[in-house]
Design a protein around this motif. Sequence first.
Motif, mmCIF file in Angstrom:
data_model
loop_
_atom_site.group_PDB
_atom_site.id
_atom_site.type_symbol
_atom_site.label_atom_id
_atom_site.label_comp_id
_atom_site.label_asym_id
_atom_site.label_seq_id
_atom_site.Cartn_x
_atom_site.Cartn_y
_atom_site.Cartn_z
ATOM 1 N N ASN A 164 0.843 -1.196 0.000
ATOM 2 C CA ASN A 164 0.000 0.000 0.000
ATOM 3 C C ASN A 164 0.876 1.242 0.000
ATOM 4 O O ASN A 164 1.791 1.369 0.806
ATOM 5 N N SER A 165 0.586 2.158 -0.910
ATOM 6 C CA SER A 165 1.408 3.350 -1.051
ATOM 7 C C SER A 165 0.541 4.588 -0.990
ATOM 8 O O SER A 165 -0.550 4.610 -1.564
ATOM 9 N N PRO A 166 1.005 5.633 -0.311
ATOM 10 C CA PRO A 166 0.265 6.891 -0.321
ATOM 11 C C PRO A 166 0.384 7.626 -1.652
ATOM 12 O O PRO A 166 -0.293 8.633 -1.866
ATOM 13 N N LEU A 167 1.239 7.117 -2.538
ATOM 14 C CA LEU A 167 1.479 7.805 -3.802
ATOM 15 C C LEU A 167 0.647 7.275 -4.955
ATOM 16 O O LEU A 167 0.026 8.039 -5.690
ATOM 17 N N ILE A 168 0.653 5.962 -5.128
ATOM 18 C CA ILE A 168 0.182 5.401 -6.390
ATOM 19 C C ILE A 168 -0.241 3.952 -6.203
ATOM 20 O O ILE A 168 0.280 3.257 -5.328
ATOM 21 N N ARG A 169 -1.171 3.494 -7.019
ATOM 22 C CA ARG A 169 -1.575 2.093 -6.984
ATOM 23 C C ARG A 169 -0.530 1.218 -7.674
ATOM 24 O O ARG A 169 0.179 1.660 -8.577
ATOM 25 N N THR A 170 -0.499 -0.047 -7.271
ATOM 26 C CA THR A 170 0.425 -0.988 -7.895
ATOM 27 C C THR A 170 0.162 -1.104 -9.388
ATOM 28 O O THR A 170 1.101 -1.111 -10.202
ATOM 29 N N SER A 171 -1.089 -1.180 -9.795
ATOM 30 C CA SER A 171 -1.406 -1.323 -11.219
ATOM 31 C C SER A 171 -0.911 -0.126 -12.015
ATOM 32 O O SER A 171 -0.473 -0.267 -13.167
ATOM 33 N N THR A 172 -0.956 1.056 -11.409
ATOM 34 C CA THR A 172 -0.536 2.264 -12.124
ATOM 35 C C THR A 172 0.974 2.318 -12.273
ATOM 36 O O THR A 172 1.486 2.633 -13.356
ATOM 37 N N ILE A 173 1.715 2.023 -11.206
ATOM 38 C CA ILE A 173 3.172 2.081 -11.319
ATOM 39 C C ILE A 173 3.670 0.992 -12.253
ATOM 40 O O ILE A 173 4.635 1.170 -12.997
ATOM 41 N N ARG A 174 2.975 -0.130 -12.291
ATOM 42 C CA ARG A 174 3.371 -1.185 -13.233
ATOM 43 C C ARG A 174 3.102 -0.756 -14.677
ATOM 44 O O ARG A 174 3.867 -1.109 -15.584
ATOM 45 N N GLU A 175 2.049 0.005 -14.883
ATOM 46 C CA GLU A 175 1.807 0.560 -16.215
ATOM 47 C C GLU A 175 2.909 1.549 -16.590
ATOM 48 O O GLU A 175 3.395 1.553 -17.725
ATOM 49 N N MET A 176 3.324 2.372 -15.637
ATOM 50 C CA MET A 176 4.389 3.336 -15.903
ATOM 51 C C MET A 176 5.704 2.641 -16.234
ATOM 52 O O MET A 176 6.515 3.164 -17.006
ATOM 53 N N PHE A 177 5.916 1.472 -15.629
ATOM 54 C CA PHE A 177 7.144 0.716 -15.857
ATOM 55 C C PHE A 177 6.984 -0.335 -16.956
ATOM 56 O O PHE A 177 7.812 -1.235 -17.076
ATOM 57 N N THR A 178 5.921 -0.235 -17.754
ATOM 58 C CA THR A 178 5.702 -1.142 -18.878
ATOM 59 C C THR A 178 6.214 -0.502 -20.154
ATOM 60 O O THR A 178 6.027 0.692 -20.380
ATOM 61 N N LEU A 179 6.852 -1.300 -20.984
ATOM 62 C CA LEU A 179 7.430 -0.797 -22.221
ATOM 63 C C LEU A 179 6.365 -0.177 -23.114
ATOM 64 O O LEU A 179 5.353 -0.803 -23.425
ATOM 65 N N GLN A 180 6.598 1.070 -23.506
ATOM 66 C CA GLN A 180 5.647 1.805 -24.343
ATOM 67 C C GLN A 180 6.162 1.965 -25.769
ATOM 68 O O GLN A 180 5.661 2.789 -26.526
ATOM 69 N N THR A 181 7.176 1.171 -26.152
ATOM 70 C CA THR A 181 7.699 1.261 -27.510
ATOM 71 C C THR A 181 6.562 1.085 -28.500
ATOM 72 O O THR A 181 5.747 0.186 -28.377
ATOM 73 N N GLY A 182 6.530 1.921 -29.496
ATOM 74 C CA GLY A 182 5.419 1.942 -30.438
ATOM 75 C C GLY A 182 4.607 3.205 -30.305
ATOM 76 O O GLY A 182 3.718 3.474 -31.120
ATOM 77 N N SER A 183 4.909 4.019 -29.273
ATOM 78 C CA SER A 183 4.241 5.312 -29.155
ATOM 79 C C SER A 183 4.607 6.219 -30.325
ATOM 80 O O SER A 183 3.850 7.110 -30.688
ATOM 81 N N ALA A 184 5.775 5.977 -30.913
ATOM 82 C CA ALA A 184 6.194 6.721 -32.098
ATOM 83 C C ALA A 184 6.741 5.738 -33.123
ATOM 84 O O ALA A 184 7.278 4.682 -32.770
#
Length: 579
Positions: free
Chosen positions: A274-294
Motif C-alpha cells: 500500500n502506497s500513499p502515492l500510487i496504486r500498484t497497477s498504475t506504477i506497473r503501467e508506468m514501468f511497462t514498455l511503451q515502444t510503439g508510441s512513435a
Amino acid sequence: MKNVKFKLFVLAHLIFLMSNINAQSKAAYPELIKESEALIIKKMESDQIIGVNAVILVDDSVIWKRSFGYADKENNVPMAEHTVVNIASATKTFTVLAIMQLQEKGLLDINQPINKYLPQFDPLTRGENLDDVTVKSVITHSSGIQTDVLKNGDLGSGKYTDVLGFINESYLLYPPGLVESYSNSGYNILGHLIKQVSGQDYPEYIHENIFAPLGMSSSGFFMDSLQGRTRVYSGGKSMHDYGFRDIASGGIYTNINDFIKYARELMHAYHGMNSPLIRTSTIREMFTLQTGSAVLESNKKGLGWFMFKNDSVFAVTHAGDAITGHAEICLIPDKNAAAIILINSAEGESLKRDFTFKFIHKFGLSVPDIIPPPVIKEVHHEINPIDLPLVVKEKHTGDYSQGFSYLTVSLDDDNLVIYRDGKQYILKALSEDEFVPYEVGQDSLSVKDKERYCFMDYGNFHILIHKKGEQESRLGYKLNSFNTSKFAKKLGSYEHYGYQLLMGDTKFKGAALSIADDRILMLKLIAYDGEYPFPLNVISDGYAITSGLGVGFGFTVKFTEDEKYDLIDFGGITFRKLK
C-alpha cells in the motif's frame, strides 16, 4: 510492562535482521561498490567535478552511500547527505507521477487529447489534427511539440505557465506519433495541465501529493529557499544559479536521503505494498514498455521513464542534465535495487552516465538494451538489383536534413547517388524503397552487402534510414523546395538583441542567414561557445523549422520585419539586421 518488553524485543530483532541483511547485501556487491567509488574519484579529478553524492540500494537496504568533494568549495563545506542538488530533468518522473495520480482520481485520461483538459493548447500546424496530441504522446515525447522555449528561461523573467503561450506561436515539428523528440516544453505544458486539472499550482501539488506523504522535507523548488543547497560549478568555478523557469521539466531540488525515500516508495508500490502515492497497477503501467508510441524512436520508454530491457530483466531510469549539475535515478524493480547520483558541476554528465551503466551491468543489462526494435524489420537478403521507373527514382532525390547538416540523394546517369563521409555510393534498387549501396572506387564498385538505404513515407514526410546489420540510423527527412528569391533580402549577418540566456556558455552573439548549394536555407547561430548551423525546412515566407529526426533540438524560426530591421526569432531569442 510485559507488552513494552515484547515490543522492545521485536524492535531489537528487526534491527538485527536489517543490519544482517545490510551486511550480507554489501558483502554481495563489493566489486560494484569498489568500481563505483573508483569511477567517481577518477572522474572528479579528470573532469573538474566539485561535489558528488551517490547511493546504491538492494533489497530495500542502503548497501553503499557516500559523499565526495564539496558543496561549497570556497568555504570548505563538504558534500554531505543533507546537501540539496537540482535534479534537472529527473523532475519529469515526478511530473508524470502527478499526472497518473490525477488519472487515478478520474480527473483525466492520458489517452485523451491534451486540449480536452487544456483548451488553450493551440500550436500552429501543417495539417496535423491536434486531437492526435494526447497526454500520453506528450509524456512519451512523441507529440511533435517544440523542444524548448529559450525566451525568459529563468525564474526572474518567466514562469512555467508562460510556455504554453510561446508554443502556441510555434509549429508542431512533426505529426504526432512520428518521432520521439525530447521536449522540455511538452513537460512544462504537462505542469500547466496539472495546475488546470487539480486547481493547484504545480509546486503546491508536488509538495502536497508527493513530498509530504513521503516525508521529503528537504525537497522543493528554487523559490523555496531550501536549507543546505549546494553551490553550482562550471570549469571548477562557482557560478550564480538563477533558477530555471521550466520547473515541471527540470525544477526539483532534493538531497540523497529524500531521493532514497522516493525510490523506495516507487518500488514498494511496484511490489504490491500500500502506497500513499500510487496504486500498484498504475506504477506497473508506468514501468511497462511503451515502444510503439512513435514510429521512429531512439529509446525504449515507459511512462515518464526510459527503459533498459532484455528478455530477463529491465531497469527504468531518468537522467537530469543542466548547467547547474547532473543527476540520475535508476530502478531495477524486479530486483528491488536502485542507484542514485547527484552532481553539482556542469561537467558531470559523463560520470553520471558511467555510474548508471556500471550499476545496470551488475544486474545483467547493457547499453544496447535501451535501443528499440528496428523500424525496417525485413530486407532482401539476396542482392538482385532491379530497374525502377524514373518517376520512382526522382521521388527519392532531394536534400535530407540531419539536424546540423544535410546529405543529398541525386540522379547521375540514371543511378541514385549519395555522398556520405567523403565517399560516393551508387544506390541500386532491391525494391521501390530499399537500396543496396555500392561504394565508388577509383576504378571499381564494391558492394556493401550488409547495408541498406531505405525510404519510407509518413504523411508529408519522406524519410531516409540507413541499416547496417541490425543497426539503424535515421538519416533525415526530405526538405521542402521553396522559392529562394523570397529570402534574398533576408540573407546576411544579424546581431542579437533582447532577451539573453543568463547561464552557461551558450549565449548568443548573432546569427547568419544564407542559402547553401543554391537551394537550402541555412541559419547559423553564433554563440560565445561556438557556431551552430541549421538547415531549415521552409514552411512559408514567414516560417521555417530546424529539421532532423529526433535530434532533440527542434525550434520554429520566424521571419518578420519592421520599418528599420529584418528580424529573426529562434525559440524566443531574437536577431536583427538593418534593411
